[in-house]
Write a protein that holds these residues in place. Structure first.
Motif, PDB file in Angstrom:
ATOM      1  N   LEU A   1       0.806  -1.257   0.065  1.00 33.08           N
ATOM      2  CA  LEU A   1      -0.062   0.153   0.057  1.00 33.08           C
ATOM      3  C   LEU A   1       0.865   1.456  -0.134  1.00 33.08           C
ATOM      4  O   LEU A   1       0.437   2.329  -0.658  1.00 33.08           O
ATOM      5  N   VAL A   2       2.089   1.099   0.560  1.00 33.56           N
ATOM      6  CA  VAL A   2       2.862   2.313   0.605  1.00 33.56           C
ATOM      7  C   VAL A   2       3.493   2.481  -0.756  1.00 33.56           C
ATOM      8  O   VAL A   2       3.512   3.757  -1.215  1.00 33.56           O
TER       9      VAL A   2
ATOM     10  N   ARG B   1       2.472   6.041   5.446  1.00 38.16           N
ATOM     11  CA  ARG B   1       3.564   5.891   6.382  1.00 38.16           C
ATOM     12  C   ARG B   1       3.068   4.640   7.321  1.00 38.16           C
ATOM     13  O   ARG B   1       1.717   4.658   7.577  1.00 38.16           O
ATOM     14  N   TRP B   2       3.766   3.799   7.813  1.00 40.60           N
ATOM     15  CA  TRP B   2       3.602   2.956   8.785  1.00 40.60           C
ATOM     16  C   TRP B   2       2.895   3.420  10.103  1.00 40.60           C
ATOM     17  O   TRP B   2       1.897   2.904  10.604  1.00 40.60           O
ATOM     18  N   ASP B   3       3.292   4.732  10.527  1.00 36.16           N
ATOM     19  CA  ASP B   3       2.515   5.481  11.690  1.00 36.16           C
ATOM     20  C   ASP B   3       1.025   5.516  11.426  1.00 36.16           C
ATOM     21  O   ASP B   3       0.204   5.392  12.211  1.00 36.16           O
ATOM     22  N   ASP B   4       0.521   5.730  10.006  1.00 33.86           N
ATOM     23  CA  ASP B   4      -0.778   5.720   9.508  1.00 33.86           C
ATOM     24  C   ASP B   4      -1.540   4.547   9.934  1.00 33.86           C
ATOM     25  O   ASP B   4      -2.690   4.361  10.480  1.00 33.86           O
TER      26      ASP B   4
ATOM     27  N   ASP C   1       9.669   0.175   5.241  1.00 33.49           N
ATOM     28  CA  ASP C   1       8.666   1.101   5.616  1.00 33.49           C
ATOM     29  C   ASP C   1       8.422   1.981   4.542  1.00 33.49           C
ATOM     30  O   ASP C   1       7.415   2.614   4.635  1.00 33.49           O
ATOM     31  N   ARG C   2       9.244   2.316   3.597  1.00 36.15           N
ATOM     32  CA  ARG C   2       9.057   3.172   2.540  1.00 36.15           C
ATOM     33  C   ARG C   2       8.414   2.362   1.384  1.00 36.15           C
ATOM     34  O   ARG C   2       8.713   2.654   0.064  1.00 36.15           O
ATOM     35  N   GLY C   3       7.995   0.953   1.353  1.00 36.45           N
ATOM     36  CA  GLY C   3       7.474   0.268   0.421  1.00 36.45           C
ATOM     37  C   GLY C   3       8.099  -1.036  -0.335  1.00 36.45           C
ATOM     38  O   GLY C   3       7.972  -1.639  -1.188  1.00 36.45           O
TER      39      GLY C   3
ATOM     40  N   LEU D   1       9.138   7.975  -8.527  1.00 37.90           N
ATOM     41  CA  LEU D   1       7.723   7.769  -8.787  1.00 37.90           C
ATOM     42  C   LEU D   1       7.043   9.173  -8.730  1.00 37.90           C
ATOM     43  O   LEU D   1       6.390   9.674  -9.716  1.00 37.90           O
ATOM     44  N   SER D   2       7.375   9.595  -7.624  1.00 44.13           N
ATOM     45  CA  SER D   2       6.507  11.081  -7.293  1.00 44.13           C
ATOM     46  C   SER D   2       7.090  12.042  -6.674  1.00 44.13           C
ATOM     47  O   SER D   2       6.337  12.961  -6.208  1.00 44.13           O
ATOM     48  N   GLY D   3       8.071  11.696  -5.668  1.00 47.98           N
ATOM     49  CA  GLY D   3       8.726  12.189  -4.903  1.00 47.98           C
ATOM     50  C   GLY D   3       8.018  11.986  -3.451  1.00 47.98           C
ATOM     51  O   GLY D   3       8.685  12.823  -2.433  1.00 47.98           O
ATOM     52  N   ALA D   4       6.961  11.539  -3.392  1.00 48.89           N
ATOM     53  CA  ALA D   4       6.592  10.849  -2.031  1.00 48.89           C
ATOM     54  C   ALA D   4       7.345  10.273  -1.016  1.00 48.89           C
ATOM     55  O   ALA D   4       7.315  10.239   0.109  1.00 48.89           O
TER      56      ALA D   4
END
Length: 614
Positions: A313-314, A325-328, A599-601, A609-612
């Protein structure tokens, strides 16, 4: 993007945080896809040679329509192969889809296939080291299929673990195209999952032979369709529906049924209606936004879904410019109740879930509790509330949708928000001096959720299995299995550890697993801190743990701690030097070098990809 006033305050807060965090990356993404959409169908701008190549193999009528650019052309991208049960049903889909699209005023071409591997086949084998990377290979394969600029919309045919996330990431790189995901459905129920698990443990103890084990497995996985336990494949299907990318109720209808065929036809016809030039133009990049992503996380938590999606999902969100993020996950898990028990979180399978009320009931309950955003864009048109409380039926041979059940038809499988199995979603983040990790506690009994014991350290799962067979693990311990992260060996799943750990837990020992590898959708009754990052290969703290160090995994407090005063001063262990050749592993060296953190996918695309992910 205002949040609906009826939404739960925590869901509102998390959504707004994601929106604010993603403002620049999401805006940049939308600017790109809207610019692409404003240029009109790319096929109309192809040179004569290019276009002639694009329709050379078509029948005369289709060739004429493509030449004159008078009807929308739909790309079919499929993960079909006839070895894997989940994807075998796709064999006949292209013909059905083409006929349905033509009947509805469009044209369809088979744009390309993507690889589909099965973790169930490669489990414990060297090929498993390719599994996680196959997601990003599939994303690139999807982009190649769509890169010919011949298409006005797309249908994505995929089901299993890395395939759907890969298809979605690839589709989002063509976010200006309307796209619908088309499932194949689960196989009918076979041997009960609890019996399968029992035989696996007996085999681990040496109490039954290989023939008995194979017989049980063959009765469990017995026909076309997705495996019926609630692993990553069926979590994928749930996510695609609640994120508005499936037609309502499409996820869990069995293959080879008239209803399944009707839903496939309807998806093919619907995507024609969503193409540019019509009143319902719906690009996939507009569907997958911050609210849709939050809806996906909530539904995953409410059903005890696959921990693989703490990475997938990340990565999927990042492809749409959304910074998840995982905190979410952790914050949402605190307020989202567990509404279903599907194996490995219970004894039922996805067919029982579907029969108990399935997606229509689940979505309705979550909407009524303010835990899902109703005001999202979906491929069915309208918001989630208007369309996805309904379930598909055949009436006189015609497909229609009726209101889903308002009460669960089996409360052992599916419950209301007022009477949940648990008041939280069962997915928790762990943090401490060992780094960050994920634990799925929905299948772990309360008395096993805190384990404090000496570490037994292994750099390979086979070494653990050998120690178990030698009888060296008859005690309390925390198994630390390291050098299993994305950069080390592609982060294989470690399901072969579950039966022996389950045996030891049943014998009364306090046991737990800590690893920078994966356990994923079938994570079961053993407390397991997985996806630990930083991973051992990058010198993370897990590389400094030694045999005998006391490790505490506390799922209640959300901590992961090693009690060693000199931990930071120790030299990180080096990997044992296992081979990275054979079974194609040498071809993936560049991906191992480029992959990001769990944790970043765990994506090889990183910030590009997007800067995310910056």
């Amino acid at each position: 993007m205002p949040v609906h006033p009826s939404i739960h305050p925590t869901v509102t807060a998390v959504t707004e945080k994601i929106i604010n965090r993603s403002r620049d990356s999401r805006s940049a993404y939308l600017e790109r896809i809207r610019a692409a959409a404003s240029q009109g169908p790319a096929r109309g701008k192809l040179g004569c040679t290019n276009l002639a190549h694009g329709f050379a193999a078509e029948a005369p009528r289709s060739k004429d329509l493509l030449r004159r650019n008078v009807k929308p052309n739909i790309a079919i991208v499929s993960a079909y192969n006839d070895m894997l049960s989940a994807h075998k049903p796709f064999e006949g889909y292209p013909r059905r889809i083409k006929e349905a699209v033509i009947d509805h005023g469009g044209i369809a071409q088979f744009a390309g296939g993507v690889p589909a591997m099965c973790d169930g086949v490669t489990q414990g084998r060297p090929g498993m080291e390719l599994s996680l990377f196959s997601r990003d290979v599939i994303a690139m394969s999807t982009a190649i299929a769509l890169s010919h600029d011949m298409f006005d919309g797309a249908l994505m045919l995929g089901v299993c673990d890395k395939i759907v996330p890969g298809l979605l990431i690839g589709a989002l790189s063509f976010g200006h195209l309307p796209t619908i995901f088309v499932p194949a459905g689960p196989m009918t129920s076979g041997l009960p999952n609890t019996e399968k698990a029992r035989v696996r443990q007996l085999y681990a103890e040496g109490k039954v032979d290989r023939e008995a084990l194979l017989d049980a497995e063959a009765k469990s996985y017995h026909s076309e369709g997705t495996c019926t336990f609630y692993g990553t494949a069926n979590s994928n299907q749930l996510l695609m529906e609640v994120m508005g990318l499936h037609l309502p109720g499409a996820s869990f209808v069995n293959p080879g049924t008239e209803l399944r065929d009707a839903l496939t036809t309807a998806a093919a016809q619907r995507v024609v209606e969503l193409t540019a030039g019509g009143p319902e133009f719906t690009p996939i990049g507009e569907v997958v936004d911050e609210k849709a992503i939050v809806n996906g996380v909530v539904a995953l938590l409410a059903t005890g879904g696959s921990t693989n999606h703490t990475m997938h999902l990340v990565a999927m969100a990042a492809a749409a410019g959304v910074d998840l993020r995982w905190d979410d996950f952790s914050e949402l898990s605190e307020v989202v109740p567990l509404l279903s028990r599907i194996y490995p979180n219970g004894s039922a399978d996805v067919n029982h879930f579907h029969a108990a009320g399935g997606m229509a009931y689940l979505i309705g309950e979550l909407l009524d509790a303010g835990l899902l955003h109703p005001d999202v864009t979906t491929v069915a048109g309208g918001g989630l509330d208007a369309r996805y409380r309904r379930e598909p039926v055949l009436e006189g041979g015609q497909l229609s949708w009726r209101a889903g059940p308002r009460d669960s038809l089996d409360k052992q499988v599916l419950r209301s928000v007022a009477d949940p199995f648990s008041t939280d979603g069962g997915l928790r983040m762990l943090q401490g001096n060992l780094g960050k990790g994920v634990i799925k506690v929905s299948a772990v009994k309360a008395e096993h959720r805190v384990v404090k014991a000496p570490a037994v350290v292994f750099d390979d799962q086979d070494d653990f299995l050998a120690a178990f067979k030698r009888g060296e693990l008859e005690r309390d311990f925390v198994a630390v299995i390291r050098f299993q992260g994305p950069q080390a060996n592609g982060m294989p799943e470690l399901h072969k550890l579950t039966p022996p750990l389950g045996v030891l837990q049943d014998r009364g020992f306090k046991v737990a697993l800590v690893t920078d590898g994966r356990m994923s959708g079938a994570s079961g009754k053993i407390p397991a801190a997985i996806h630990v990052t930083p991973e051992a290969t990058t010198g993370g703290p897990i590389a400094r743990v030694a045999d005998g160090d006391v490790v505490e995994l506390d799922a209640e407090a959300g901590t992961l701690t090693v009690f060693a005063n000199d931990l930071e001063n120790r030299v990180p262990a080096a990997p044992a030097g296992g081979t990275t050749f054979g079974t194609g592993r040498e071809l993936f060296a560049a991906l191992r070098g480029a992959v990001g953190t769990a944790d970043r996918g765990a994506s090889v695309f990183g910030a590009t990809l997007s800067g995310a992910q910056a």
